[in-house]
Scaffold this motif. Structure first.
Motif, mmCIF file in Angstrom:
data_model
loop_
_atom_site.group_PDB
_atom_site.id
_atom_site.type_symbol
_atom_site.label_atom_id
_atom_site.label_comp_id
_atom_site.label_asym_id
_atom_site.label_seq_id
_atom_site.Cartn_x
_atom_site.Cartn_y
_atom_site.Cartn_z
ATOM 1 N N ALA A 38 0.831 -1.205 0.000
ATOM 2 C CA ALA A 38 0.000 0.000 0.000
ATOM 3 C C ALA A 38 0.863 1.252 0.000
ATOM 4 C CB ALA A 38 -0.925 -0.003 1.207
ATOM 5 N N GLU A 39 1.927 1.236 0.811
ATOM 6 C CA GLU A 39 2.811 2.404 0.891
ATOM 7 C C GLU A 39 3.436 2.711 -0.468
ATOM 8 O OE1 GLU A 39 6.388 4.218 3.674
ATOM 9 O OE2 GLU A 39 5.996 2.060 3.702
ATOM 10 N N ILE A 40 3.815 1.686 -1.210
ATOM 11 C CA ILE A 40 4.393 1.881 -2.548
ATOM 12 C C ILE A 40 3.409 2.617 -3.456
ATOM 13 C CG2 ILE A 40 5.097 0.670 -4.648
ATOM 14 C CD1 ILE A 40 6.277 -1.520 -2.756
ATOM 15 N N TRP A 41 2.131 2.222 -3.407
ATOM 16 C CA TRP A 41 1.135 2.843 -4.289
ATOM 17 C C TRP A 41 0.794 4.262 -3.838
ATOM 18 C CZ3 TRP A 41 0.363 1.438 -9.002
ATOM 19 C CH2 TRP A 41 0.635 0.124 -9.378
ATOM 20 N N TYR A 42 0.793 4.515 -2.517
ATOM 21 C CA TYR A 42 0.571 5.886 -2.056
ATOM 22 C C TYR A 42 1.718 6.788 -2.521
ATOM 23 C CZ TYR A 42 -3.040 4.145 1.190
ATOM 24 O OH TYR A 42 -4.167 3.583 1.742
#
Length: 295
Positions: free
Chosen positions: A89-93
């Protein structure tokens, strides 16, 4: 031809279509899975959304629909959070934030910072999280579209983080701002919206933190009455409302099993039982539900 699964039907619809038409089909099926998740709380809908978004995002870039692409990256991050896949999720944010910065979309910057701030506070990095969430709120006020929607989302997560930090003066300011934004959204919808329930919960917590238990109980009763008056709408929002009621039980001392108000506790438990019945076997997950609005 027999009965097709929804995946088969989607592939049939996309066959020999233009990129723009395929993007619309993917969006439609992703939105259907989002609504399915809100109504049932099951992982199947979240997993389907993830697969669809991973096909949708590069197609939006190819079409140069960069704001939509950034919003879709944020939505994918939220569903990955729901599935407890936080590093992904952090990568996509972060990717969403890059898109927002590259193309000057404050709306995307706001959502990306909100997602990153939520992950930081959940991981115990409180100061980093609060800085990101305040940035999300500032960017929302500069948003090129639907300012109130972005402002409310940033405020929702910021309010939770501020309560956790016991920053009650700042909470009070944010709750007042949330009320104004929620009123704009409610008026635009012409009726009930989830944000009205959120405001009453935040207000109840704020009154309790200020030592006003009677006012807190009044807000909670107003929340329950609003749910009863809008039962049909509540059923379609069973998952976020379940999470809201669980947070009320967790955070409000007036609902404490030892020292709280028994009648009020019974009323909340009854409403929670109703939404759990609607959800059936949907997975129980801690934390505020990510209210996702894919572009």
């Amino acid at each position: 031809r027999g009965v097709l699964t929804w995946e088969g039907r989607m592939e049939e619809l996309m066959a020999r279509q233009s990129d723009a038409q395929c993007a619309q089909v993917l969006h439609t099926f992703a939105f259907a899975n989002q609504m399915g998740l809100q109504a049932t709380g099951t992982d199947d809908h979240a997993l389907s959304f993830v697969g669809l978004a991973q096909r949708h995002i590069p197609l939006l870039g190819k079409l140069q629909r960069f704001r939509d692409q950034g919003e879709a990256m944020y939505g994918l991050g939220n569903f990955l959070c729901f599935l407890k896949r936080n590093p992904e999720a952090e990568i996509w944010y972060l990717k969403a934030r890059e898109v927002g910065a590259a193309h000057g979309f404050f709306s995307v910057e706001s959502k990306a910072c909100e997602g990153l701030g939520r992950l930081a506070t959940d991981a115990g990095r409180q100061e980093e999280g609060l800085e990101l969430l305040r940035n999300a709120l500032a960017a929302a006020q500069l948003s090129e579209v639907d300012e109130e929607k972005y402002e409310m989302r940033a405020l929702e997560v910021l309010i939770y983080a501020l309560f956790k930090s016991h920053a009650i003066d700042e909470v009070e300011e944010c709750v007042g701002r949330y009320r104004e934004a929620a009123k704009v959204v409610s008026d635009s919808k012409g009726g009930f919206c989830l944000e009205e329930l959120n405001f009453l919960f935040y207000s109840a917590r704020l009154h309790e933190a200020r030592g006003r238990p009677q006012e807190s109980a009044g807000d909670l009763l107003a929340l329950l009455n609003l749910m009863r008056e809008n039962e049909e709408a509540v059923q379609s929002l069973s998952l976020p409302i379940r999470e809201l009621l669980k947070h009320a039980i967790l955070h409000l001392k007036i609902l404490d099993s030892d020292a709280g108000e028994e009648e009020l506790r019974k009323l909340v438990a009854a409403e929670l039982s109703k939404v759990r019945h609607v959800l059936g076997t949907g997975a129980e997950r801690p934390g505020p539900y990510p209210a996702i609005s894919p572009s």
